[in-house]
Design a protein around this motif. Structure first.
Motif, PDB file in Angstrom:
ATOM      1  N   ASP A  16     -44.848 -53.529   6.581  1.00 55.94           N
ATOM      2  CA  ASP A  16     -44.443 -54.708   5.943  1.00 55.94           C
ATOM      3  C   ASP A  16     -45.302 -54.829   4.557  1.00 55.94           C
ATOM      4  N   PRO A  17     -45.174 -54.141   3.478  1.00 59.60           N
ATOM      5  CA  PRO A  17     -45.817 -54.343   2.195  1.00 59.60           C
ATOM      6  C   PRO A  17     -46.179 -55.617   1.780  1.00 59.60           C
ATOM      7  N   ASP A  18     -45.728 -56.349   1.968  1.00 60.93           N
ATOM      8  CA  ASP A  18     -46.112 -57.974   1.626  1.00 60.93           C
ATOM      9  C   ASP A  18     -47.393 -58.519   2.618  1.00 60.93           C
ATOM     10  N   ALA A  19     -47.597 -57.800   3.600  1.00 65.71           N
ATOM     11  CA  ALA A  19     -48.882 -57.687   4.386  1.00 65.71           C
ATOM     12  C   ALA A  19     -49.997 -57.755   3.768  1.00 65.71           C
ATOM     13  N   ILE A  20     -49.805 -57.037   2.548  1.00 60.38           N
ATOM     14  CA  ILE A  20     -51.370 -56.598   1.643  1.00 60.38           C
ATOM     15  C   ILE A  20     -51.967 -57.714   1.102  1.00 60.38           C
ATOM     16  N   HIS A  21     -50.958 -58.520   0.819  1.00 61.60           N
ATOM     17  CA  HIS A  21     -51.429 -59.736   0.248  1.00 61.60           C
ATOM     18  C   HIS A  21     -52.407 -60.598   1.012  1.00 61.60           C
ATOM     19  N   LEU A  22     -52.345 -60.439   2.376  1.00 55.94           N
ATOM     20  CA  LEU A  22     -53.265 -61.300   3.110  1.00 55.94           C
ATOM     21  C   LEU A  22     -54.504 -60.347   3.480  1.00 55.94           C
ATOM     22  N   LEU A  23     -54.238 -58.792   3.665  1.00 57.51           N
ATOM     23  CA  LEU A  23     -55.169 -58.087   3.917  1.00 57.51           C
ATOM     24  C   LEU A  23     -56.202 -57.537   2.897  1.00 57.51           C
ATOM     25  N   PHE A  24     -55.747 -57.563   1.748  1.00 58.43           N
ATOM     26  CA  PHE A  24     -56.516 -56.807   0.568  1.00 58.43           C
ATOM     27  C   PHE A  24     -57.799 -57.779   0.432  1.00 58.43           C
ATOM     28  N   HIS A  47     -45.867 -50.504  -7.840  1.00 61.39           N
ATOM     29  CA  HIS A  47     -46.523 -50.878  -9.126  1.00 61.39           C
ATOM     30  C   HIS A  47     -46.579 -52.342  -9.136  1.00 61.39           C
ATOM     31  N   ALA A  48     -45.658 -53.068  -8.852  1.00 61.37           N
ATOM     32  CA  ALA A  48     -45.388 -54.475  -9.070  1.00 61.37           C
ATOM     33  C   ALA A  48     -46.408 -55.337  -8.132  1.00 61.37           C
ATOM     34  N   THR A  49     -46.268 -54.782  -6.973  1.00 61.45           N
ATOM     35  CA  THR A  49     -47.307 -55.468  -5.966  1.00 61.45           C
ATOM     36  C   THR A  49     -48.919 -54.991  -6.267  1.00 61.45           C
ATOM     37  N   ILE A  50     -49.050 -53.688  -6.890  1.00 64.33           N
ATOM     38  CA  ILE A  50     -50.315 -53.717  -7.318  1.00 64.33           C
ATOM     39  C   ILE A  50     -50.937 -54.626  -8.296  1.00 64.33           C
ATOM     40  N   ARG A  51     -49.938 -54.652  -9.288  1.00 68.36           N
ATOM     41  CA  ARG A  51     -50.125 -55.672 -10.299  1.00 68.36           C
ATOM     42  C   ARG A  51     -50.366 -57.142 -10.068  1.00 68.36           C
ATOM     43  N   THR A  67     -60.328 -48.413  -9.704  1.00 69.23           N
ATOM     44  CA  THR A  67     -60.923 -47.139  -8.959  1.00 69.23           C
ATOM     45  C   THR A  67     -59.939 -46.072  -8.335  1.00 69.23           C
ATOM     46  N   ALA A  68     -58.990 -47.083  -7.610  1.00 67.41           N
ATOM     47  CA  ALA A  68     -58.055 -46.277  -6.905  1.00 67.41           C
ATOM     48  C   ALA A  68     -56.936 -45.647  -7.774  1.00 67.41           C
ATOM     49  N   LEU A  69     -56.907 -46.008  -8.938  1.00 67.67           N
ATOM     50  CA  LEU A  69     -55.443 -45.640  -9.742  1.00 67.67           C
ATOM     51  C   LEU A  69     -55.185 -44.117  -9.750  1.00 67.67           C
ATOM     52  N   PRO A  70     -56.494 -43.286  -9.983  1.00 71.29           N
ATOM     53  CA  PRO A  70     -56.015 -41.847  -9.928  1.00 71.29           C
ATOM     54  C   PRO A  70     -55.349 -41.491  -8.521  1.00 71.29           C
ATOM     55  N   GLU A  71     -55.573 -42.002  -7.523  1.00 73.69           N
ATOM     56  CA  GLU A  71     -55.082 -41.557  -6.197  1.00 73.69           C
ATOM     57  C   GLU A  71     -53.552 -42.191  -5.939  1.00 73.69           C
ATOM     58  N   LEU A  72     -53.149 -42.933  -6.772  1.00 70.43           N
ATOM     59  CA  LEU A  72     -51.993 -43.520  -6.375  1.00 70.43           C
ATOM     60  C   LEU A  72     -50.569 -43.163  -6.798  1.00 70.43           C
ATOM     61  N   ASP A  73     -50.751 -42.073  -7.829  1.00 71.87           N
ATOM     62  CA  ASP A  73     -49.534 -41.534  -8.415  1.00 71.87           C
ATOM     63  C   ASP A  73     -48.560 -42.548  -8.979  1.00 71.87           C
ATOM     64  N   LEU A  74     -48.948 -43.223  -9.922  1.00 77.36           N
ATOM     65  CA  LEU A  74     -48.088 -44.311 -10.820  1.00 77.36           C
ATOM     66  C   LEU A  74     -47.869 -43.924 -12.063  1.00 77.36           C
ATOM     67  N   GLY A  75     -48.109 -42.477 -12.577  1.00 81.03           N
ATOM     68  CA  GLY A  75     -47.943 -42.148 -13.773  1.00 81.03           C
ATOM     69  C   GLY A  75     -48.552 -43.126 -14.655  1.00 81.03           C
ATOM     70  N   PRO A  76     -47.954 -43.307 -16.041  1.00 80.29           N
ATOM     71  CA  PRO A  76     -48.595 -44.446 -16.779  1.00 80.29           C
ATOM     72  C   PRO A  76     -48.053 -45.873 -16.554  1.00 80.29           C
ATOM     73  N   ALA A  77     -47.595 -46.289 -15.404  1.00 82.48           N
ATOM     74  CA  ALA A  77     -47.080 -47.515 -15.157  1.00 82.48           C
ATOM     75  C   ALA A  77     -48.538 -48.716 -14.916  1.00 82.48           C
ATOM     76  N   ALA A  78     -49.490 -48.222 -14.817  1.00 86.67           N
ATOM     77  CA  ALA A  78     -50.659 -49.101 -14.682  1.00 86.67           C
ATOM     78  C   ALA A  78     -51.562 -48.973 -15.892  1.00 86.67           C
ATOM     79  N   VAL A  79     -51.057 -48.617 -17.054  1.00 90.38           N
ATOM     80  CA  VAL A  79     -51.844 -48.626 -18.104  1.00 90.38           C
ATOM     81  C   VAL A  79     -52.145 -50.298 -18.551  1.00 90.38           C
ATOM     82  N   ASP A  80     -51.321 -51.012 -18.377  1.00 91.16           N
ATOM     83  CA  ASP A  80     -51.541 -52.199 -18.657  1.00 91.16           C
ATOM     84  C   ASP A  80     -52.656 -52.915 -17.920  1.00 91.16           C
ATOM     85  N   LEU A  81     -52.958 -52.443 -16.647  1.00 94.18           N
ATOM     86  CA  LEU A  81     -54.022 -52.968 -16.051  1.00 94.18           C
ATOM     87  C   LEU A  81     -55.386 -52.614 -16.640  1.00 94.18           C
ATOM     88  N   VAL A  82     -55.367 -51.289 -16.973  1.00 95.46           N
ATOM     89  CA  VAL A  82     -56.560 -50.783 -17.703  1.00 95.46           C
ATOM     90  C   VAL A  82     -56.773 -51.580 -18.736  1.00 95.46           C
TER      91      VAL A  82
END
Length: 165
Positions: A16-24, A47-51, A67-82
């Protein structure tokens, strides 16, 4: 005990990917320093959940994501976070923004300005991933101008800047 928490938390996020909001937010405290990264990997590049996690997160959570971005295989999708982290006043976030992911995906303009921000914030240039690869004439000019301004004001120029101009 921490390993067990992390294993169970990863399974929950996979189911359940939504569980990350409680666990993270509690992951580092309950699962140890690698737990947040493991949870992000369990999302499978969502990416939407990571954002959302980044936007709602505190500094520690944002730092874990950057720190985890290089391991997440997102391509350029997370440049906005950087780019967001480069606007921060927290040296840890700025340094993380210019880690391997930022170095790989930021455009030249943003990368150069990130490097200059590191200089202004007294972040050692050794912390900038890929600096040697990305160093160009424009960045050399910017650093040289910075050094000239410092000298004109009677202020010292950081050694790592002097080594690159």
């Amino acid at each position: 005990m921490r390993d067990e928490w992390q294993t169970q938390a990863v399974r929950r996020v996979e189911a359940d990917p939504d569980a990350i909001h409680l666990l993270f937010p509690q992951a580092e405290r309950k699962g140890g320093p690698t737990a947040r990264s493991a949870l992000l990997k369990a999302l499978g590049g969502d990416h939407a959940t990571i954002r959302k996690l980044y936007e709602r997160g505190d500094t520690g959570e944002r730092l874990a994501i950057l720190t985890a971005l290089p391991e997440l295989d997102l391509g350029p999708a997370a440049v906005d976070l950087v780019e967001d982290a480069l606007r921060a006043n927290d040296a840890r976030l700025v340094a993380a923004a210019l880690g391997p992911y930022g170095s790989a995906w930021l455009d030249d303009h943003a990368f150069r300005h990130g490097v200059l921000k590191c200089v202004f914030m007294s972040i050692p240039l050794a912390a900038v991933s890929g600096l040697e690869r990305r160093f160009d004439a424009e960045l050399a000019r910017m650093l040289s101008d910075y050094a000239a301004e410092r000298r004109a004001a009677g202020r010292p120029v950081p050694r790592d800047v002097m080594e690159r101009i």
